[in-house]
Design an enzyme around this catalytic site. Structure first.
Site, PDB file in Angstrom:
ATOM      1  N   GLU A   1      33.788   9.752  66.755  1.00 25.96           N
ATOM      2  CA  GLU A   1      34.375  11.143  67.436  1.00 25.96           C
ATOM      3  C   GLU A   1      33.133  11.891  68.074  1.00 25.96           C
ATOM      4  O   GLU A   1      33.512  13.085  68.254  1.00 25.96           O
ATOM      5  CB  GLU A   1      34.997  11.770  66.277  1.00 25.96           C
ATOM      6  CG  GLU A   1      33.914  12.329  65.110  1.00 25.96           C
ATOM      7  CD  GLU A   1      34.407  13.158  64.082  1.00 25.96           C
ATOM      8  OE1 GLU A   1      34.917  14.186  64.691  1.00 25.96           O
ATOM      9  OE2 GLU A   1      34.471  12.848  62.753  1.00 25.96           O
TER      10      GLU A   1
ATOM     11  N   CYS B   1      37.058  11.098  61.565  1.00 29.72           N
ATOM     12  CA  CYS B   1      36.249  10.001  60.721  1.00 29.72           C
ATOM     13  C   CYS B   1      36.767   8.572  60.500  1.00 29.72           C
ATOM     14  O   CYS B   1      36.281   7.729  59.807  1.00 29.72           O
ATOM     15  CB  CYS B   1      35.733  10.365  59.447  1.00 29.72           C
ATOM     16  SG  CYS B   1      34.980  12.261  59.289  1.00 29.72           S
TER      17      CYS B   1
ATOM     18  N   HIS C   1      35.427   7.865  51.761  1.00 29.30           N
ATOM     19  CA  HIS C   1      34.998   8.555  52.830  1.00 29.30           C
ATOM     20  C   HIS C   1      34.528   9.871  52.172  1.00 29.30           C
ATOM     21  O   HIS C   1      35.254  10.588  51.366  1.00 29.30           O
ATOM     22  CB  HIS C   1      36.098   9.123  54.029  1.00 29.30           C
ATOM     23  CG  HIS C   1      35.734  10.132  54.772  1.00 29.30           C
ATOM     24  ND1 HIS C   1      34.506   9.974  55.473  1.00 29.30           N
ATOM     25  CD2 HIS C   1      36.017  11.397  54.960  1.00 29.30           C
ATOM     26  CE1 HIS C   1      34.158  10.977  56.421  1.00 29.30           C
ATOM     27  NE2 HIS C   1      35.308  11.916  55.936  1.00 29.30           N
TER      28      HIS C   1
HETATM   29  N1  ACO Z   1      26.185  26.909  42.010  1.00 34.25           N
HETATM   30  C1  ACO Z   1      27.158  25.764  41.811  1.00 34.25           C
HETATM   31  N2  ACO Z   1      28.415  25.825  42.390  1.00 34.25           N
HETATM   32  C2  ACO Z   1      28.640  26.763  43.315  1.00 34.25           C
HETATM   33  C3  ACO Z   1      27.790  27.700  43.636  1.00 34.25           C
HETATM   34  C4  ACO Z   1      26.323  27.628  42.913  1.00 34.25           C
HETATM   35  N3  ACO Z   1      25.694  28.681  43.107  1.00 34.25           N
HETATM   36  N4  ACO Z   1      28.226  28.571  44.482  1.00 34.25           N
HETATM   37  C5  ACO Z   1      29.499  27.784  44.714  1.00 34.25           C
HETATM   38  N5  ACO Z   1      29.540  26.687  44.127  1.00 34.25           N
HETATM   39  C6  ACO Z   1      30.651  25.848  44.334  1.00 34.25           C
HETATM   40  C7  ACO Z   1      32.195  26.520  44.177  1.00 34.25           C
HETATM   41  O1  ACO Z   1      32.581  26.942  43.249  1.00 34.25           O
HETATM   42  C8  ACO Z   1      32.891  25.495  45.012  1.00 34.25           C
HETATM   43  O2  ACO Z   1      33.417  24.446  43.924  1.00 34.25           O
HETATM   44  P1  ACO Z   1      34.737  24.014  43.673  1.00 34.25           P
HETATM   45  O3  ACO Z   1      35.293  23.389  45.192  1.00 34.25           O
HETATM   46  O4  ACO Z   1      34.769  23.081  42.850  1.00 34.25           O
HETATM   47  O5  ACO Z   1      35.501  25.204  43.702  1.00 34.25           O
HETATM   48  C9  ACO Z   1      31.985  24.838  45.930  1.00 34.25           C
HETATM   49  O6  ACO Z   1      30.667  25.378  45.407  1.00 34.25           O
HETATM   50  C10 ACO Z   1      31.926  25.189  47.329  1.00 34.25           C
HETATM   51  O7  ACO Z   1      31.866  26.256  47.520  1.00 34.25           O
HETATM   52  P2  ACO Z   1      32.997  27.128  48.463  1.00 34.25           P
HETATM   53  O8  ACO Z   1      33.082  28.442  48.193  1.00 34.25           O
HETATM   54  O9  ACO Z   1      34.440  26.495  47.856  1.00 34.25           O
HETATM   55  O10 ACO Z   1      32.713  26.527  49.926  1.00 34.25           O
HETATM   56  P3  ACO Z   1      33.378  27.127  51.271  1.00 34.25           P
HETATM   57  O11 ACO Z   1      34.780  27.491  51.173  1.00 34.25           O
HETATM   58  O12 ACO Z   1      32.280  28.171  51.680  1.00 34.25           O
HETATM   59  O13 ACO Z   1      32.854  25.667  52.118  1.00 34.25           O
HETATM   60  C11 ACO Z   1      34.074  23.766  52.636  1.00 34.25           C
HETATM   61  C12 ACO Z   1      33.318  24.474  51.575  1.00 34.25           C
HETATM   62  C13 ACO Z   1      35.378  24.163  52.992  1.00 34.25           C
HETATM   63  C14 ACO Z   1      34.306  22.190  52.206  1.00 34.25           C
HETATM   64  C15 ACO Z   1      33.240  23.708  53.881  1.00 34.25           C
HETATM   65  O14 ACO Z   1      31.729  23.156  53.821  1.00 34.25           O
HETATM   66  C16 ACO Z   1      33.736  23.078  55.149  1.00 34.25           C
HETATM   67  O15 ACO Z   1      34.652  23.470  56.060  1.00 34.25           O
HETATM   68  N6  ACO Z   1      33.381  21.809  55.559  1.00 34.25           N
HETATM   69  C17 ACO Z   1      33.945  20.858  56.593  1.00 34.25           C
HETATM   70  C18 ACO Z   1      35.282  20.334  56.487  1.00 34.25           C
HETATM   71  C19 ACO Z   1      35.149  19.163  55.323  1.00 34.25           C
HETATM   72  O16 ACO Z   1      34.334  18.546  55.061  1.00 34.25           O
HETATM   73  N7  ACO Z   1      36.330  18.756  54.830  1.00 34.25           N
HETATM   74  C20 ACO Z   1      36.682  17.654  53.958  1.00 34.25           C
HETATM   75  C21 ACO Z   1      37.697  16.915  54.545  1.00 34.25           C
HETATM   76  S1  ACO Z   1      37.609  16.531  56.120  1.00 34.25           S
HETATM   77  C22 ACO Z   1      36.037  15.999  56.811  1.00 34.25           C
HETATM   78  O17 ACO Z   1      35.861  14.999  56.440  1.00 34.25           O
HETATM   79  C23 ACO Z   1      35.616  16.591  57.815  1.00 34.25           C
END
Ligand code: ACO
Length: 451
Positions: A82, A116, A246
């Site tokens: 991609e 992906c 994945h």
């Molecule tokens: N210690 C331990 N855990 C923590 C801490 C900390 N200090 N702070 C946050 N966390 C945890 C949260 O509780 C959360 O856990 P949970 O999911 O079990 O609730 C996790 O860390 C992530 O924190 P969020 O606040 O949910 O993260 P955010 O919303 O900022 O970002 C996301 C996460 C949406 C996955 C982002 O990284 C993203 O957009 N990534 C790209 C898209 C992606 O990968 N999608 C997945 C499928 S599609 C693909 O493959 C591209």
């Protein structure tokens, strides 16, 4: 042809990484968010010496060298990616530089794109070719690679970079099971790349996770039905010795494994649930599509499935944890990690589930049967021992500070589609056999050399 599947596998990742604990600090998020919350340790990335063509040239050339494959042995070459640097000219056509000098131009296949998922689409194409009337007895080479970079913000720590090459043919030690593949394809804007001037995707993170889990549920249910129809037997997680996913980040994979345990639970009769798991009966009537962000269910099933997760999936997350989401190669780095981290006697004769997801979205679940043959001279032993370089190369990488990593990404942003372009980064630390970009000329033509 019998037992069509994977006969060789090679993984390549760049020789530099950023430490996720340092990135947490640099980004000003709470300590543990990326390492514990997302389950990521290090993130590999490309400087300006590497692009999608160089990544794929490197991995394809290294596989051919390691397994002594001659250009004339390959009748089909497929690329899944991609990372688009040209709207017309395929990466496959660039890889023909490895074949043309040997007068080998009779090679089918071109590029396949959907986030992906492209690597899996390419793999399935290669398998279909070998099983078809068009097959001429030669092998297929499947290459998947990406440079996964996100704009600054919550998605950035889920980047990564690298490539995989796989040799596909009959009498393979990793056999792709026939007649039981299950797909789920839908039209969703969860993650896409409409801005052709930027390397970054447009992402709705939460929606992308929901789509991933929806695809997983649906593929699993369909896979179970297909096996039931074909072999009249019930599939559960117990049917698999290992399960590969994945991996956008490792924590999502653990939740996904738990999700399959949850579906098994939903597929259990009411009577059995009240006998075996009376304390979970409240979750039995729930609608599966209402549960993607249900923390109670997630917690219960992550805990319940943990021993199985550690046994069946954790060993496959080594490269994902150390390099990050490579996009198209991700699930295949899971296969390589599994082969490295389990004793060969425990691998021989086992069943491996595979779930591939690409946003947008396309997804497929299928299964592999690993051959029983595992003596010193077996093809399985050859694959396993050929992968021994991976741990060494992971450890030999150079650590780059978040400041310098950010500068590299800003430099890539500035120079994306700028010509003429001469890369600045040193080639000194690249792994042996890596291709690097020499220059992009004023007509956007790219030239490469090999270290
Ligand atoms: N210690 C331990 N855990 C923590 C801490 C900390 N200090 N702070 C946050 N966390 C945890 C949260 O509780 C959360 O856990 P949970 O999911 O079990 O609730 C996790 O860390 C992530 O924190 P969020 O606040 O949910 O993260 P955010 O919303 O900022 O970002 C996301 C996460 C949406 C996955 C982002 O990284 C993203 O957009 N990534 C790209 C898209 C992606 O990968 N999608 C997945 C499928 S599609 C693909 O493959 C591209």
């Amino acid at each position: 042809p019998r037992d069509v599947g994977i006969k060789a596998i090679e993984i390549y990742f760049p020789a530099q990484y950023v430490e996720q604990t340092e990135l947490e600090h640099f980004d000003g998020v709470s300590a543990g968010k990326y390492t514990i919350g997302l389950g990521q340790c290090r993130m590999g990335f490309c400087n300006d010496r590497e692009d999608i063509n160089s990544l794929c040239l490197t991995v394809a050339h290294r596989l051919m060298d390691r397994y002594n494959i001659k250009p004339e042995d390959i009748g089909r070459l497929e690329v899944g990616t991609e990372t688009i640097i040209d709207k017309s000219k395929s990466v496959k056509s660039v890889l023909m530089q490895l074949f043309e000098p040997y007068d080998c131009t009779d090679v089918e296949g071109a590029d396949t794109t959907n986030a992906c998922y492209g690597g899996t689409a390419a793999l399935l194409n290669a398998v279909s070719w070998i099983e078809s009337s068009a097959w001429d007895g030669r092998l297929a080479l499947v290459v998947a690679g990406d440079n996964a970079v996100y704009s600054p913000g919550s998605a950035r720590p889920t980047g990564g970079a690298g490539a995989v090459a796989m040799l596909i043919g009959p009498d393979a030690p990793l056999i792709i099971d026939r007649g039981v593949r299950a797909s789920c394809m839908k039209h969703v804007y969860d993650f896409y790349k409409p801005n052709l001037k930027s390397e970054y995707p447009t992402v709705d993170g939460k929606l992308s996770v929901q789509c991933y889990l929806n695809a997983l549920d649906t593929c699993y249910q369909t896979y179970c039905k297909k096996v039931k129809n074909k072999y009249n037997c019930d599939v559960t997680l117990n049917s698999f010795d290992a399960f590969l996913f994945h991996s956008p980040y490792c924590k999502l994979v653990q939740k996904s494994f738990a999700r399959l345990a949850f579906i098994d639970f939903l597929n259990t009769s009411k009577k059995e649930v009240s006998e075996k798991y009376p304390e979970l009966a409240q979750f039995h009537d729930i609608k599966v599509e209402d549960t993607y962000f249900n923390k109670d269910i997630e917690k219960v099933f992550v805990n319940l499935s943990k021993p199985d997760f550690l046994q069946k999936t954790q060993p496959s997350l080594m490269i994902a944890n150390q390099v990050g989401n490579m996009y198209t190669p991700s699930v295949y780095t899971g296969l390589a990690s599994l082969l490295i981290n389990k004793p060969i006697k425990e691998l021989a004769g086992t069943k491996v589930g595979v779930f591939s997801y690409g946003s947008g979205f396309c997804s497929t679940m299928y299964s592999l049967t690993i051959t029983k043959e595992c003596n010193e001279k077996s093809d399985l032993m050859k694959i396993v021992s050929s992968l021994s370089y991976i741990k060494k190369e992971l450890d030999a990488r150079q650590k780059i500070s978040p400041e310098d990593y950010t500068k590299v990404l800003e430099w890539r942003e500035q120079n994306c589609h700028t010509v003429p372009f001469s890369p600045q980064s040193s080639i000194k630390n690249m792994f042996p056999g890596s291709y690097y970009l020499v220059q992009v000329d004023e007509k956007y033509r790219r030239t490469y050399n090999r270290v």
